[in-house]
Each structure stands twice: as C-alpha cells, then as structure tokens.
Scaffold this motif. Structure first.
Motif, PDB file in Angstrom:
ATOM      1  N   ALA A  75       1.550  -1.607  16.100  1.00  7.52           N
ATOM      2  CA  ALA A  75       2.601  -0.582  16.145  1.00  7.52           C
ATOM      3  C   ALA A  75       3.604  -0.760  15.007  1.00  7.52           C
ATOM      4  N   ALA A  76       3.979  -1.996  14.703  1.00  4.24           N
ATOM      5  CA  ALA A  76       4.942  -2.238  13.626  1.00  4.24           C
ATOM      6  C   ALA A  76       4.368  -1.810  12.278  1.00  4.24           C
ATOM      7  N   ASP A  77       3.090  -2.090  12.058  1.00  2.17           N
ATOM      8  CA  ASP A  77       2.448  -1.670  10.804  1.00  2.17           C
ATOM      9  C   ASP A  77       2.415  -0.149  10.699  1.00  2.17           C
ATOM     10  N   PHE A  78       2.017   0.503  11.781  1.00  2.67           N
ATOM     11  CA  PHE A  78       1.907   1.964  11.784  1.00  2.67           C
ATOM     12  C   PHE A  78       3.275   2.609  11.546  1.00  2.67           C
ATOM     13  N   LEU A  79       4.263   2.213  12.349  1.00  7.06           N
ATOM     14  CA  LEU A  79       5.587   2.833  12.235  1.00  7.06           C
ATOM     15  C   LEU A  79       6.273   2.456  10.931  1.00  7.06           C
ATOM     16  N   GLY A  80       6.035   1.247  10.440  1.00  5.93           N
ATOM     17  CA  GLY A  80       6.576   0.850   9.143  1.00  5.93           C
ATOM     18  C   GLY A  80       5.973   1.669   8.014  1.00  5.93           C
ATOM     19  N   THR A  81       4.670   1.882   8.085  1.00  5.81           N
ATOM     20  CA  THR A  81       4.002   2.708   7.074  1.00  5.81           C
ATOM     21  C   THR A  81       4.505   4.135   7.153  1.00  5.81           C
ATOM     22  N   LEU A  82       4.697   4.625   8.360  1.00  2.00           N
ATOM     23  CA  LEU A  82       5.194   5.985   8.539  1.00  2.00           C
ATOM     24  C   LEU A  82       6.609   6.120   7.973  1.00  2.00           C
ATOM     25  N   ALA A  83       7.427   5.101   8.160  1.00  2.10           N
ATOM     26  CA  ALA A  83       8.820   5.157   7.701  1.00  2.10           C
ATOM     27  C   ALA A  83       8.940   4.961   6.192  1.00  2.10           C
ATOM     28  N   GLU A  84       8.156   4.048   5.645  1.00  2.34           N
ATOM     29  CA  GLU A  84       8.302   3.680   4.238  1.00  2.34           C
ATOM     30  C   GLU A  84       7.284   4.344   3.314  1.00  2.34           C
ATOM     31  N   GLY A  85       6.152   4.703   3.873  1.00  2.00           N
ATOM     32  CA  GLY A  85       5.079   5.246   3.053  1.00  2.00           C
ATOM     33  C   GLY A  85       4.930   6.742   3.229  1.00  2.00           C
ATOM     34  N   ASP A  86       3.764   7.228   2.867  1.00  5.09           N
ATOM     35  CA  ASP A  86       3.490   8.653   2.974  1.00  5.09           C
ATOM     36  C   ASP A  86       2.198   8.861   3.754  1.00  5.09           C
ATOM     37  N   PHE A  87       1.777  10.101   3.858  1.00  4.76           N
ATOM     38  CA  PHE A  87       0.582  10.424   4.626  1.00  4.76           C
ATOM     39  C   PHE A  87      -0.639   9.681   4.101  1.00  4.76           C
ATOM     40  N   GLY A  88      -0.791   9.611   2.802  1.00  7.14           N
ATOM     41  CA  GLY A  88      -1.932   8.901   2.218  1.00  7.14           C
ATOM     42  C   GLY A  88      -1.965   7.442   2.637  1.00  7.14           C
ATOM     43  N   ASN A  89      -0.808   6.776   2.656  1.00  8.65           N
ATOM     44  CA  ASN A  89      -0.736   5.381   3.101  1.00  8.65           C
ATOM     45  C   ASN A  89      -1.157   5.252   4.560  1.00  8.65           C
ATOM     46  N   LEU A  90      -0.731   6.211   5.376  1.00  7.70           N
ATOM     47  CA  LEU A  90      -1.043   6.183   6.799  1.00  7.70           C
ATOM     48  C   LEU A  90      -2.542   6.385   7.037  1.00  7.70           C
ATOM     49  N   VAL A  91      -3.144   7.280   6.298  1.00  8.72           N
ATOM     50  CA  VAL A  91      -4.590   7.508   6.419  1.00  8.72           C
ATOM     51  C   VAL A  91      -5.350   6.248   6.035  1.00  8.72           C
ATOM     52  N   ARG A  92      -4.947   5.600   4.967  1.00  6.21           N
ATOM     53  CA  ARG A  92      -5.625   4.366   4.537  1.00  6.21           C
ATOM     54  C   ARG A  92      -5.486   3.265   5.593  1.00  6.21           C
TER      55      ARG A  92
END
Length: 103
Positions: A75-92
C-alpha cells in the motif's frame, strides 16, 4: 458473485483478457475514480491528484487495482507512487507486481 471475486487467478484472467492490458484496466479504474468517462485514455504523464483525485479516491484505486487485477502491491508503494509519480509509474508498478505473481 461478480467477475472480480473468487480465486485470484480467475480474477486476473477475467480482468486481463486478450484485448485488455494492465494499462487499459488501470486506465478505466483511474478514470472511474475521477468521475470521468471510462471511454477515454489516461496519458502516462497524468498525475492523479492534479487531475482532481483525492485521498479517498486514491485508496479506492488501490483496492480496485488489487481486487480487479488480483495483484498484491504494498500500500505504501502504491500510494507513494500515486502521490509522487504519474500514471505511467503506477502502471509499471502494477506490471512488476503481476510479473512477480507469475514467477
């Protein structure tokens, strides 16, 4: 019982049919959480919170991703990626979790 309940392998197969990729399924879930038409496509550079998403929507997207794609993502990885990254980061991130689940 809907298409996204039951055994994890069945969930993943139904969510990711031959014409659906992780990107396509996540795009629909992302758009749905933002209250936008799921017929659109999310660009890699789009950021959830800049597009109008909020913390409740982010948690919902996390739950949707785990349930509909039958993935286990920290969950921390997912929400951190969502907060700091973009859609492409989340898909990866989701694709890596899927790769780990099949190996």
């Amino acid at each position: 019982m809907d298409n996204f309940t039951g055994g994890a392998e069945v969930n993943r197969e139904s969510a990711l049919s031959s014409h659906n990729s992780v990107r396509d399924v996540m795009s629909r879930m992302w758009l749905q959480r933002l209250g936008r038409s799921v017929d659109g496509q999310v660009e890699d550079h789009e950021k959830f919170f800049e597009c109008g998403g909020d913390s409740i929507g982010a948690i919902g997207l996390y739950i949707d991703t785990e349930e509909r794609l039958a993935l286990v993502i920290d969950a921390a990885d997912f929400l951190g990626t969502l907060a700091e990254g973009d859609f492409g980061n989340l898909v990866r991130l989701a694709e890596r979790a899927g790769d780990e689940a099949t190996t």
